[in-house]
Design a protein around this motif. Structure first.
Motif, PDB file in Angstrom:
ATOM      1  N   LEU A  93       0.817  -1.215   0.000  1.00  0.00           N
ATOM      2  CA  LEU A  93       0.000   0.000   0.000  1.00  0.00           C
ATOM      3  C   LEU A  93       0.851   1.265   0.000  1.00  0.00           C
ATOM      4  CD1 LEU A  93      -2.774  -1.041   2.564  1.00  0.00           C
ATOM      5  CD2 LEU A  93      -2.970  -0.896   0.077  1.00  0.00           C
ATOM      6  N   TYR A 149      -5.795  -3.867  -5.016  1.00  0.00           N
ATOM      7  CA  TYR A 149      -6.009  -3.122  -3.769  1.00  0.00           C
ATOM      8  C   TYR A 149      -6.179  -1.620  -4.027  1.00  0.00           C
ATOM      9  CZ  TYR A 149      -4.255  -7.508  -1.817  1.00  0.00           C
ATOM     10  OH  TYR A 149      -4.072  -8.833  -1.509  1.00  0.00           O
ATOM     11  N   ILE A 170      -8.174   0.738  -1.650  1.00  0.00           N
ATOM     12  CA  ILE A 170      -7.749   0.941  -0.253  1.00  0.00           C
ATOM     13  C   ILE A 170      -6.892   2.194  -0.187  1.00  0.00           C
ATOM     14  CG2 ILE A 170      -6.552  -0.043   1.730  1.00  0.00           C
ATOM     15  CD1 ILE A 170      -7.124  -2.803   0.591  1.00  0.00           C
ATOM     16  N   TYR A 226      -0.109  -9.329   1.972  1.00  0.00           N
ATOM     17  CA  TYR A 226      -1.360  -9.216   2.725  1.00  0.00           C
ATOM     18  C   TYR A 226      -1.532 -10.505   3.522  1.00  0.00           C
ATOM     19  CZ  TYR A 226      -6.293  -7.941   3.512  1.00  0.00           C
ATOM     20  OH  TYR A 226      -7.498  -7.615   4.081  1.00  0.00           O
TER      21      TYR A 226
END
Length: 245
Positions: free
Chosen positions: A142, A155, A158, A195
């Motif tokens: 991230l 992702y 997010i 993850y």
């Protein structure tokens, strides 16, 4: 015997990494903000046959705590061979960029970013005494701005401002530190364990702590020809395992 300090190691990925490194013959300082919790974990590990693991109190947000940890390791080992900056927090959720209080973002940065800098700078003196010093900054996919700009990324949705920003900043620190230390034998890398199902995310991740820890160790215990200043991710399905910044 080479020594390693792992911050935030009394549970989850940090704990599993401590176990695997112990099995590889390293002396492991299991960093825990709460010393009692750390000692309870080490007691259980010892009962299960693990050796050369010692709990050490270290709160990465507290300069005195970090200094005391450094002094203890210096008195016992004289040097530190590996630093794994694993301690991290998610912060309060939700984390919308337009509404999250600045104080909440600062709180996450104090652990995930400033905490890493505080620990690293304090321990550099001991790391420079090692023949093969290694610094692994545990980050997240991230933290990749490239992936966050790709709507096809799994992702992509997010966008937690506190956590995401802190990991992006950590990645930048990793790049600058690796450059500064490149001629001193250091290998400094950002490592995303992927993850993973942990307490951190209410066990929602698909990965196991065993896989996550093995990945961290793979990119930490490198030889003198190993890379430095790279961003490796357990979620990247590519032979290089490198994530875009």
């Amino acid at each position: 015997m080479d020594s390693v300090l792992i911050t935030g190691a009394n549970r989850s990925i940090g704990l599993e990494t401590a176990k695997q490194l112990s099995e590889k013959g390293l002396f492991v300082y299991l960093g825990s903000r709460d010393l009692q919790k750390g000692e309870e974990v080490v007691k259980e590990l010892t009962q299960n046959g693990f050796q050369n693991i010692k709990a050490i109190q270290i709160d990465v947000t507290n300069a005195q705590s970090v200094l005391e940890a450094k002094n203890l390791i210096e008195n016992e080992h004289g040097k530190l061979d590996i630093l794994i900056n694993n301690a991290g927090i998610l912060g309060d959720v939700p984390q919308d960029s337009s509404t999250t209080p600045v104080e909440n973002i600062q709180n996450v940065f104090d652990t995930n970013f400033f905490g890493v800098i505080r620990v690293t700078q304090t321990f550099l003196e001991l790391l420079k005494k090692s023949k093969n010093p290694r610094i692994s900054n545990i980050t997240s996919g991230l933290g990749s701005l490239t992936l966050h700009s790709d709507p096809a990324w799994k992702y992509y949705a997010i966008k937690a401002v506190s956590y995401v920003s802190s990991k992006t900043a950590l990645n930048a620190f990793t790049v600058t530190l690796a450059y500064e230390l490149k001629d001193l034998g250091f290998k400094v890398n950002a490592i995303d364990p992927g993850y993973t199902a942990t307490d951190f995310n209410h066990h929602s991740g698909p990965g196991s702590v065993e896989s996550a820890s093995s990945f961290i160790i793979k990119h930490t215990l490198t030889d003198e020809n190993g890379p430095t200043g790279k961003f490796f991710s357990n979620d990247i399905e590519d032979e290089s395992e490198e994530s875009p910044w």
